[in-house]
Design a protein around this motif. Structure first.
Motif: not given
Length: 260
Positions: A135-164
């Motif tokens: 997608s090339d769409r831009r958003y005013d808000f991006i709300l990230v609420d993801l969990a695996e085994r009651q914790a935030t998956p490591p990739w969520v705070t990884g550079t690649r996802f954060l840059v995206a």
């Protein structure tokens, strides 16, 4: 996070490949639970313009900083409580909710009043990382609420996802990340990664009685917190305790360049 369900009754239960999902009713409240201990979503059956869950309300803190809202991305739909609420409060807002679990997406439609296909909302089945790639769409808000085994998956705070995420924000857009970590060291490491990508500084919102931390960030410095009168007006407009959220918001300035 767990919660005492008192006299609530289970109206639906299904074993998803990722675990057990249940829908419970108690009075006018309907809630979505994972593995019998994690409260994922909660709605008021009688009033779609109310958000019973304090974490859901806190995730909408950007509305007190930048109330001009046209588009939203929900990374992790769950029961779709925020989509339902926004559709009721601001039907002109368009949104994409991306959900990995087909079972959870179906429950959002069948039990939690996710906005219908004729609305400005889309419920997209798949991985949000792929959605950001195609997608090339831009958003005013991006709300990230993801969990695996009651914790935030490591990739969520990884550079690649954060840059995206950063690259899909509008010029004044804001990211809200629900960070659930097991130790102070893990939190510090995650915040360091976020600050490397969002170099203009970040905001932190702790949630009393909950073990998560909300991180606010954008391509530009966070807007100033409005005065008490403006917060009260915005709180009445949206039905959110912005006065309390404003007091709890803590700002971390940009990291100083090395050597200074």
């Amino acid at each position: 996070m767990s919660q005492d369900r008192g006299e609530a009754r289970c109206i639906f239960r299904e074993n998803d490949p990722a675990g057990c999902v249940e829908v419970w009713d108690q009075g006018n409240r309907r809630s979505l639970w994972f593995d019998d201990v994690i409260l994922q979503s909660e709605i008021d059956l009688a009033d779609p313009g109310q958000l019973p869950n304090p974490v859901n309300r806190a995730m909408l803190a950007p509305l007190m900083l930048n109330p001009s809202l046209d588009s939203v991305l929900l990374a992790g739909c769950g029961g779709g409580a925020i989509a339902r609420w926004l559709h009721a409060r601001a039907p002109a807002v368009s949104g994409d909710a991306v959900e990995l679990s087909a079972a959870v997406a179906r429950l959002a439609r069948d039990f939690f009043g996710f906005p219908p296909p004729c609305s400005n909302w889309r419920l997209l089945l798949g991985d949000v990382r792929h959605q950001l790639q195609v997608s090339d769409r831009r958003y005013d808000f991006i709300l990230v609420d993801l969990a695996e085994r009651q914790a935030t998956p490591p990739w969520v705070t990884g550079t690649r996802f954060l840059v995206a995420c950063r690259d899909h924000l509008s010029a004044r857009g804001l990211l809200v990340l629900n960070l659930i970590a097991g130790s102070t060291g893990e939190v510090a490491g995650s915040l360091a990664e976020i600050r490397r990508v969002f170099t203009a500084g970040i905001g932190l919102l702790a949630n009393p009685a909950h073990d998560n931390l909300l991180v606010l960030a954008g391509p530009e410095p966070l807007p100033p917190t409005p005065d008490a009168r403006t917060l009260a007006t915005l709180g009445r407009r949206w039905g959110i305790e912005f006065d309390a959220l404003g007091e709890r918001l803590r700002r971390i300035p940009p990291a100083r360049p090395l050597g200074r």
